[in-house]
Scaffold this active site. Structure first.
Site, mmCIF file in Angstrom:
data_model
loop_
_atom_site.group_PDB
_atom_site.id
_atom_site.type_symbol
_atom_site.label_atom_id
_atom_site.label_comp_id
_atom_site.label_asym_id
_atom_site.label_seq_id
_atom_site.Cartn_x
_atom_site.Cartn_y
_atom_site.Cartn_z
ATOM 1 N N LYS A 18 0.848 -1.191 0.000
ATOM 2 C CA LYS A 18 0.000 0.000 0.000
ATOM 3 C C LYS A 18 0.883 1.241 0.000
ATOM 4 C CE LYS A 18 -2.266 -0.869 3.796
ATOM 5 N NZ LYS A 18 -3.122 -0.770 5.014
ATOM 6 N N LYS A 25 -7.313 -5.597 -2.896
ATOM 7 C CA LYS A 25 -8.155 -4.964 -1.878
ATOM 8 C C LYS A 25 -8.643 -3.605 -2.376
ATOM 9 C CE LYS A 25 -6.217 -4.761 2.136
ATOM 10 N NZ LYS A 25 -5.063 -4.488 3.023
#
Length: 252
Positions: free
Chosen positions: A29, A87
């Site tokens: 991320k 995600k």
């Protein structure tokens, strides 16, 4: 319960690789772009190369707007770059129908390219602070879109934690709803070792952490350390053994 660790750089990913025996999923991320900020495709590729081939790689697509086509393209980019867990943070979705619309596009884009990829619809425990879809709607959104898991995280990283916004009982209901729909349930949001008891007892499938395995417990200034990953896993295993012992029927 699977342990997902989120490094913020290739260097930290190499530290995760040193602790590969103690974790289950490495998550890519970009924290400075949000709770589930998406990183660059080349960073995903570099981290994929930095961790053992047998360790699944997750990538966040971002805290996304309600723009299904844009998000589907981003999700495809993540899976093409080497992630097998995709995600999506439904930050800009204010209704379940909007969430389903975004996630259906993601599921098609990802699974047309790689059918065995794992798609995660993620919402936010502190949804009330940002105006997005209710956390307990996530399992239904994930199920109706064809995703594989529902997840809760926190959108605003200000020191508050998962259980500050959604009670353990509500989290347990989230897990129950996910399991009833045939999904895995993932929980994150400044989770610490102190939270592992309730997370284990409610049947959480994946727990996501960063700060808990960083120096000083600081997700921003600290760096992930292999010995902290190992210690967190040991605590997870301790709770798993306790839970297993509590559910074994008494002899006789």
């Amino acid at each position: 319960m699977l342990l997902l660790i989120s490094p913020d750089s290739v260097e930290e990913a190499r530290d995760c690789a040193k602790a590969a025996d103690h974790l289950d999923i490495v998550d890519v991320k970009k924290p400075d772009e949000g709770s589930l900020g998406g990183n660059f495709p080349w960073v995903i590729r570099e981290i994929r190369d930095a961790v053992p081939a047998g360790t699944p790689l997750s990538a966040t697509v971002g805290d996304v707007p309600y723009k299904p086509g844009t998000v589907a393209q981003a999700a495809l980019g993540a899976v093409v770059s080497g992630a097998t867990y995709i995600k999506v943070g439904l930050y800009g979705c204010t209704t379940p129908d909007q969430g389903i619309d975004v996630m259906r596009g993601v599921v098609r884009a990802v699974k047309d390219h790689r059918p065995d990829a794992f798609v995660v619809a993620s919402g936010y425990a502190d949804a009330h602070r940002i105006g997005c879809v209710n956390p307990l709607a996530l399992p239904d959104i994930a199920a109706r879109s064809g995703a594989d898991a529902a997840m809760l995280d926190t959108a605003i990283k200000d020191g508050t934690r998962l259980f500050d916004h959604v009670s353990p009982d509500a989290c347990a209901e989230f897990v129950r709803l996910a399991h009833a729909a045939g999904l895995l349930a993932a929980l994150a949001g400044s989770v610490t070792a102190a939270d592992l008891g309730p997370l284990t007892s409610m049947g959480t499938d994946i727990v996501g952490v960063r700060g808990a395995v960083c120096e000083g417990g600081d997700r921003n200034a600290g760096r992930i350390r292999p010995h902290l990953v190992a210690a967190f896993r040991a605590e997870m295993d301790r709770h798993a053994r306790r839970q297993a012992a509590a559910t074994v029927p008494a002899a006789g």
